[in-house]
Design a protein around this motif. Structure first.
Motif, PDB file in Angstrom:
ATOM      1  N   ASP A 162       0.812  -1.225   0.000  1.00 17.61           N
ATOM      2  CA  ASP A 162       0.000   0.000   0.000  1.00 17.61           C
ATOM      3  C   ASP A 162       0.843   1.272   0.000  1.00 17.61           C
ATOM      4  O   ASP A 162       0.322   2.353  -0.292  1.00 17.61           O
ATOM      5  N   TYR A 163       2.120   1.159   0.351  1.00 19.06           N
ATOM      6  CA  TYR A 163       2.938   2.382   0.398  1.00 19.06           C
ATOM      7  C   TYR A 163       4.305   2.195  -0.279  1.00 19.06           C
ATOM      8  O   TYR A 163       5.140   3.097  -0.215  1.00 19.06           O
ATOM      9  N   GLU A 164       4.509   1.072  -0.941  1.00 20.34           N
ATOM     10  CA  GLU A 164       5.807   0.793  -1.565  1.00 20.34           C
ATOM     11  C   GLU A 164       6.276   1.949  -2.451  1.00 20.34           C
ATOM     12  O   GLU A 164       7.463   2.290  -2.481  1.00 20.34           O
ATOM     13  N   VAL A 165       5.344   2.568  -3.173  1.00 20.29           N
ATOM     14  CA  VAL A 165       5.705   3.655  -4.084  1.00 20.29           C
ATOM     15  C   VAL A 165       6.359   4.820  -3.336  1.00 20.29           C
ATOM     16  O   VAL A 165       7.208   5.524  -3.890  1.00 20.29           O
ATOM     17  N   LEU A 166       6.018   5.012  -2.055  1.00 20.69           N
ATOM     18  CA  LEU A 166       6.572   6.124  -1.271  1.00 20.69           C
ATOM     19  C   LEU A 166       8.014   5.877  -0.829  1.00 20.69           C
ATOM     20  O   LEU A 166       8.679   6.785  -0.355  1.00 20.69           O
ATOM     21  N   ARG A 167       8.487   4.641  -0.988  1.00 18.71           N
ATOM     22  CA  ARG A 167       9.865   4.324  -0.612  1.00 18.71           C
ATOM     23  C   ARG A 167      10.849   4.703  -1.721  1.00 18.71           C
ATOM     24  O   ARG A 167      12.049   4.596  -1.554  1.00 18.71           O
TER      25      ARG A 167
END
Length: 418
Positions: free
Chosen positions: A27-32
């Motif tokens: 759900d938040y991989e893109v923010l890494r």
């Protein structure tokens, strides 16, 4: 500390925030991962005729909530890792403050003190020409940061407007008033730090008039914050910049020091007042004070000195002045930290107000700007405080959790699904 990577530090806290909230990695991989990074070579003809090539960076970490937003710093230590981390912190900071912005940051590897004003202008305009394809009022909006100022923002506006063929004041914030700057912007970061401190003291039933404060860094953030806290009744017992640190147990005359620094290129070099003594810069961090206001650079309190810090509270005006180890150490010791992504958000909040005023062509009074800033900082503080109380976590983690929850909601609505 040579191997310290601030971006890895950010990722560890982000992952911990997700784990604590029960948010799956997908759900938040893109923010890494930063969305876009650009490294550029900027040739500058120096005053003596020879050409030097400087390296510039721009990182657009996220545009999930809106245009990337974040400062531009001129510093000899600027590099990809630093700019990447600072861009990610801006993503977090903007989400906490409910701003319709993602995070971005820029830097040029240079010691601006070694350049003439004409060389500095050529460098700035050259950088704008290199990054012009990826910035824009609705795409990526730079602002002042370490060693940059309203004059440098003016050159950016002028160069970008010349390139696009239309007057575009909203391409940067932190401009002079004469070309679309906002009243209150210059003081906004330091004022926001003070508002965060006042919100914390209100929770404790304590008055700022009872506090002694040591201030590391006397640039815009440190000097304005120190001056405003002094005017609220706090006793500023130490101030310091790269040229040295000054101590007076009875309180520094902050009005005088502020006036001196502003008329001497934001420097305390040569400043004197009765009753003060000069102390080594590292000693300022170890003074027995109520508040240590960190307004210099990253990584100032770390494993090497954290156990000697005697302050009862840490207020972060700079970005990333504590390492993760220091953060956890202070939490275990019961020493509160008012973290950068919350406390120093005032600058980008009023940058947002400036951007809005540029877009509307309608400008607010300083009183209106400061009232709006106070409300925003108070709301952000209350949300982070509630998260901290609910999950019993350290303040920076609570701040990341507030931001991450907001970012993940936006990602899901927009359809980023791994």
């Amino acid at each position: 500390m040579a191997n310290y990577n601030p971006y890895e530090n950010m990722l560890q806290t982000l992952d911990l925030a997700a784990d604590t909230l029960g948010i799956p990695r997908n759900d938040y991989e893109v923010l890494r991962h930063p969305e876009r990074e650009m490294n550029v070579a900027i040739p500058v003809q120096m005053d003596d005729g020879h050409v030097e090539v400087f390296t510039g960076y721009r990182c657009q970490h996220s545009s999930v909530l809106g245009a990337s937003k974040g400062g531009l710093r001129f510093h000899p230590d600027a590099d990809e890792n630093e700019v990447r981390a600072l861009g990610a912190w801006m993503t977090i900071k903007n989400a906490i403050a409910h701003l319709p912005y993602g995070g971005g940051k820029g830097g040029i590897k240079v010691d601006p003190k070694k350049l003439s004003e004409r060389e500095l202008e050529r460098l700035t305009r050259g950088f704008v020409r290199k990054i012009a394809p990826i910035i824009g009022v609705e795409r990526d909006v730079p602002a002042p940061d370490v060693n940059t100022n309203p004059q440098i923002m003016s050159w950016i506006v002028d160069e970008y407007s010349a390139l696009t063929g239309q007057w575009t004041p909203g391409i940067v914030t932190g401009k002079p008033l004469a070309i679309g700057g906002s009243l209150g912007r210059n003081e906004a970061t330091g004022r926001g730090c003070m508002f965060t401190l006042l919100s914390y003291l209100e929770k404790q039933g304590t008055s700022i008039k009872d506090l002694t404060i040591a201030v590391q860094g006397f640039g815009n953030v440190g000097s304005v914050g120190a001056l405003l806290m002094h005017r609220e009744g706090a006793k500023i017992v130490a101030i310091g910049d790269v040229h040295g640190s000054l101590y007076n147990a009875n309180g520094i005359d902050v009005e005088k020091a502020y006036e001196y620094a502003n008329s001497h290129g934001r420097s305390l070099e040569g400043y004197e007042e009765p009753g003060m003594t000069r102390i080594p810069n590292p000693d300022l961090l170890l003074l027995d004070v109520d508040v240590l206001y960190l307004a210099a650079l990253e990584n100032q309190v770390n494993e090497a000195n954290m156990k000697e810090v005697k302050a009862k509270l840490i207020l972060e005006g700079a970005n990333g002045p504590l390492t993760k180890d220091a953060d956890l150490y202070f939490f275990e010791k019961g020493i509160p930290v008012l973290p950068d992504v919350l406390a120093n958000g005032g600058g980008v909040v009023v940058s947002y107000y400036e951007w809005v005023q540029n877009k509307a062509g309608f400008y607010w009074s300083e009183e209106e700007v400061n009232e709006k800033l106070a409300k925003n900082m108070k709301k952000s503080f209350e949300e982070v405080w509630a998260m901290q109380e609910e999950f019993k976590v350290y303040p920076r983690l609570a701040a990341y959790m507030v931001a991450l929850r907001r970012l993940v909601e936006a990602l899901k609505i927009k359809g980023y699904n791994g």
